[in-house]
Design a protein around this motif. Structure first.
Motif, PDB file in Angstrom:
ATOM      1  N   GLY A 131    -102.070  10.502 -83.791  1.00 53.06           N
ATOM      2  CA  GLY A 131    -102.599   9.354 -83.069  1.00 53.06           C
ATOM      3  C   GLY A 131    -103.332   8.397 -83.994  1.00 53.06           C
ATOM      4  N   GLU A 132    -104.037   8.959 -84.992  1.00 53.28           N
ATOM      5  CA  GLU A 132    -104.759   8.114 -85.940  1.00 53.28           C
ATOM      6  C   GLU A 132    -103.799   7.237 -86.742  1.00 53.28           C
ATOM      7  N   ASN A 133    -102.734   7.838 -87.256  1.00 51.28           N
ATOM      8  CA  ASN A 133    -101.793   7.061 -88.046  1.00 51.28           C
ATOM      9  C   ASN A 133    -101.010   6.054 -87.211  1.00 51.28           C
ATOM     10  N   ILE A 134    -100.657   6.440 -85.994  1.00 57.07           N
ATOM     11  CA  ILE A 134     -99.985   5.481 -85.103  1.00 57.07           C
ATOM     12  C   ILE A 134    -100.898   4.288 -84.842  1.00 57.07           C
ATOM     13  N   GLY A 135    -102.183   4.571 -84.606  1.00 58.44           N
ATOM     14  CA  GLY A 135    -103.135   3.487 -84.388  1.00 58.44           C
ATOM     15  C   GLY A 135    -103.248   2.573 -85.598  1.00 58.44           C
ATOM     16  N   ARG A 136    -103.275   3.160 -86.807  1.00 58.66           N
ATOM     17  CA  ARG A 136    -103.333   2.348 -88.029  1.00 58.66           C
ATOM     18  C   ARG A 136    -102.116   1.440 -88.130  1.00 58.66           C
ATOM     19  N   ILE A 137    -100.963   2.000 -87.801  1.00 54.15           N
ATOM     20  CA  ILE A 137     -99.739   1.196 -87.866  1.00 54.15           C
ATOM     21  C   ILE A 137     -99.797   0.034 -86.886  1.00 54.15           C
ATOM     22  N   PHE A 138    -100.172   0.314 -85.654  1.00 49.37           N
ATOM     23  CA  PHE A 138    -100.185  -0.749 -84.653  1.00 49.37           C
ATOM     24  C   PHE A 138    -101.204  -1.840 -84.999  1.00 49.37           C
ATOM     25  N   ARG A 139    -102.397  -1.440 -85.455  1.00 50.93           N
ATOM     26  CA  ARG A 139    -103.401  -2.453 -85.812  1.00 50.93           C
ATOM     27  C   ARG A 139    -102.893  -3.327 -86.962  1.00 50.93           C
ATOM     28  N   GLY A 140    -102.349  -2.682 -87.977  1.00 57.56           N
ATOM     29  CA  GLY A 140    -101.835  -3.457 -89.097  1.00 57.56           C
ATOM     30  C   GLY A 140    -100.634  -4.303 -88.714  1.00 57.56           C
ATOM     31  N   TYR A 141     -99.762  -3.736 -87.916  1.00 49.06           N
ATOM     32  CA  TYR A 141     -98.573  -4.464 -87.476  1.00 49.06           C
ATOM     33  C   TYR A 141     -98.944  -5.750 -86.751  1.00 49.06           C
ATOM     34  N   LEU A 142     -99.898  -5.662 -85.845  1.00 52.04           N
ATOM     35  CA  LEU A 142    -100.281  -6.847 -85.078  1.00 52.04           C
ATOM     36  C   LEU A 142    -100.894  -7.912 -85.981  1.00 52.04           C
ATOM     37  N   HIS A 143    -101.626  -7.483 -86.995  1.00 45.91           N
ATOM     38  CA  HIS A 143    -102.176  -8.446 -87.959  1.00 45.91           C
ATOM     39  C   HIS A 143    -101.058  -9.156 -88.712  1.00 45.91           C
ATOM     40  N   TRP A 144    -100.131  -8.380 -89.286  1.00 44.25           N
ATOM     41  CA  TRP A 144     -99.079  -8.981 -90.101  1.00 44.25           C
ATOM     42  C   TRP A 144     -98.061  -9.743 -89.267  1.00 44.25           C
ATOM     43  N   LEU A 145     -97.878  -9.338 -88.010  1.00 37.80           N
ATOM     44  CA  LEU A 145     -96.958 -10.080 -87.146  1.00 37.80           C
ATOM     45  C   LEU A 145     -97.376 -11.536 -87.036  1.00 37.80           C
ATOM     46  N   GLU A 146     -98.664 -11.769 -86.866  1.00 37.96           N
ATOM     47  CA  GLU A 146     -99.155 -13.155 -86.803  1.00 37.96           C
ATOM     48  C   GLU A 146     -98.801 -13.917 -88.073  1.00 37.96           C
ATOM     49  N   GLU A 147     -98.840 -13.230 -89.206  1.00 35.04           N
ATOM     50  CA  GLU A 147     -98.540 -13.883 -90.479  1.00 35.04           C
ATOM     51  C   GLU A 147     -97.069 -14.273 -90.592  1.00 35.04           C
ATOM     52  N   TYR A 148     -96.210 -13.467 -89.983  1.00 43.16           N
ATOM     53  CA  TYR A 148     -94.777 -13.643 -90.204  1.00 43.16           C
ATOM     54  C   TYR A 148     -94.050 -14.400 -89.088  1.00 43.16           C
ATOM     55  N   LEU A 149     -94.674 -14.639 -87.962  1.00 38.28           N
ATOM     56  CA  LEU A 149     -94.012 -15.443 -86.940  1.00 38.28           C
ATOM     57  C   LEU A 149     -93.746 -16.838 -87.500  1.00 38.28           C
ATOM     58  N   PRO A 150     -92.576 -17.386 -87.289  1.00 35.32           N
ATOM     59  CA  PRO A 150     -92.192 -18.633 -87.973  1.00 35.32           C
ATOM     60  C   PRO A 150     -92.961 -19.852 -87.476  1.00 35.32           C
ATOM     61  N   ASP A 151     -93.677 -20.501 -88.385  1.00 37.66           N
ATOM     62  CA  ASP A 151     -94.471 -21.682 -88.020  1.00 37.66           C
ATOM     63  C   ASP A 151     -93.610 -22.839 -87.534  1.00 37.66           C
ATOM     64  N   ASP A 152     -92.395 -22.913 -88.030  1.00 40.10           N
ATOM     65  CA  ASP A 152     -91.543 -24.064 -87.734  1.00 40.10           C
ATOM     66  C   ASP A 152     -90.502 -23.787 -86.671  1.00 40.10           C
ATOM     67  N   HIS A 153     -90.664 -22.677 -85.938  1.00 42.12           N
ATOM     68  CA  HIS A 153     -89.647 -22.312 -84.938  1.00 42.12           C
ATOM     69  C   HIS A 153     -90.339 -21.781 -83.688  1.00 42.12           C
ATOM     70  N   HIS A 154     -90.228 -22.540 -82.602  1.00 45.47           N
ATOM     71  CA  HIS A 154     -90.882 -22.170 -81.346  1.00 45.47           C
ATOM     72  C   HIS A 154     -89.924 -22.246 -80.162  1.00 45.47           C
ATOM     73  N   GLU A 155     -88.644 -22.333 -80.435  1.00 43.68           N
ATOM     74  CA  GLU A 155     -87.669 -22.490 -79.353  1.00 43.68           C
ATOM     75  C   GLU A 155     -86.974 -21.167 -79.075  1.00 43.68           C
ATOM     76  N   PRO A 156     -86.942 -20.748 -77.813  1.00 47.82           N
ATOM     77  CA  PRO A 156     -86.226 -19.503 -77.464  1.00 47.82           C
ATOM     78  C   PRO A 156     -84.733 -19.629 -77.723  1.00 47.82           C
ATOM     79  N   LEU A 157     -84.037 -18.530 -77.518  1.00 48.98           N
ATOM     80  CA  LEU A 157     -82.590 -18.529 -77.684  1.00 48.98           C
ATOM     81  C   LEU A 157     -81.925 -19.413 -76.622  1.00 48.98           C
ATOM     82  N   PRO A 158     -80.714 -19.876 -76.883  1.00 45.90           N
ATOM     83  CA  PRO A 158     -80.049 -20.808 -75.966  1.00 45.90           C
ATOM     84  C   PRO A 158     -79.930 -20.268 -74.548  1.00 45.90           C
ATOM     85  N   GLY A 159     -80.251 -21.142 -73.590  1.00 43.04           N
ATOM     86  CA  GLY A 159     -80.110 -20.817 -72.181  1.00 43.04           C
ATOM     87  C   GLY A 159     -81.295 -20.123 -71.558  1.00 43.04           C
ATOM     88  N   VAL A 160     -82.255 -19.682 -72.370  1.00 45.07           N
ATOM     89  CA  VAL A 160     -83.364 -18.886 -71.837  1.00 45.07           C
ATOM     90  C   VAL A 160     -84.249 -19.716 -70.911  1.00 45.07           C
TER      91      VAL A 160
END
Length: 271
Positions: free
Chosen positions: A113-142
């Protein structure tokens, strides 16, 4: 990538139902004037009977350019000192809990549980870093499909069935302006098996609409064979859309009830 729920609540239970097979009568691009029907066991199911429509996220609603995969890789590098930890990992259709457990095991790290928690906390931090700044449009038809569902005279409940961690799902969908479109969701932070996420989604739907809700009145929309499999696990119907990594031919081999190239081909009235 992608069980909890937010209302968008974080409870997880298991509910097992025997799968029900279905044979498609119609498969391919949708004519909006066509009444789509599926043949079940001795009955004909009309798409108009859907009471609940549950969407996958990655490859179905949005494409983040691999932000989630990169975030997982970075957290293993920064938290555990393992470079290229995800090189042999297939992410499509998986739950974040299952991914975390498998990558930990692959590299001889404790699945705790400790390691899973570390992964999720870190993942959520880095996800913000990697979401594309120049792309905010969903897939076609959505956007058009979601708007069409809202506009129906008797709209279905529209929710999420995803392997994403709930906070990761929120951040991704807020980035694309979609989070508020969904009444609730079943997520991938608790269960390793996507089928269990689907069972929890069925339970949530029955809590909202009544225990008599037939699983065949639920339509799951997704872009991987695991979306098709989890729908079968609860007896739901499935619309497969080839906007992720799997081609229409790949998806067709798993016999979805309906197969389209993109959600542009789908009309809300048919769901």
């Amino acid at each position: 990538m992608e069980s909890s729920s937010h209302s968008i609540s974080c409870r997880h239970r298991r509910h097992r139902l025997a799968p029900r097979q279905a044979t498609p009568i119609h498969k391919g691009p949708v004519n909006c004037e066509l009444k789509i029907e599926w043949a079940g066991q001795g009955c004909v199911w009309s798409a108009a009977m859907a009471q609940v429509v549950l969407f996958d996220i990655d490859g179905t609603l949005i494409s983040t350019g691999g932000a989630g995969v990169r975030a997982f890789g970075r957290v293993f590098e920064t938290e555990f000192g393992v470079a290229n930890a995800c090189a042999n990992t297939i992410f499509a259709g998986r739950t974040d809990r299952g991914l975390a457990s498998d990558i930990l095991s692959e590299h001889g790290l404790g699945v705790s549980g400790e390691n899973i928690g570390r992964i999720f906390r870190g993942y959520l931090h880095w996800l913000e870093e990697y979401l594309p700044d120049d792309h905010h449009e969903p897939l076609p038809g959505v956007r058009d499909l979601l708007a069409g569902l809202r506009a129906l005279s008797a709209p279905p409940v529209v929710g999420l069935l995803t392997g994403n961690h709930p906070e990761g799902a929120r951040r991704k969908l807020e980035h694309f302006g979609l989070w508020d479109e969904f009444a609730w969701g079943a997520f991938g932070d608790i269960h390793e098996d996507r089928d269990d996420v689907a069972r929890y989604a069925l339970e949530l739907a029955r809590e909202q609409l009544g225990a008599e809700l037939n699983p065949g009145e639920i339509l799951i929309v997704g872009d991987t064979e695991r979306d098709i499999q989890c729908a079968r696990a609860i007896g739901a119907r499935v619309l497969a859309v080839a906007t992720g990594n799997e081609t229409a031919a790949d998806l067709g081999r798993h016999n979805p009830d309906l197969l389209v190239n993109s959600l542009v081909e789908v009309c809300a009235a048919d769901l």
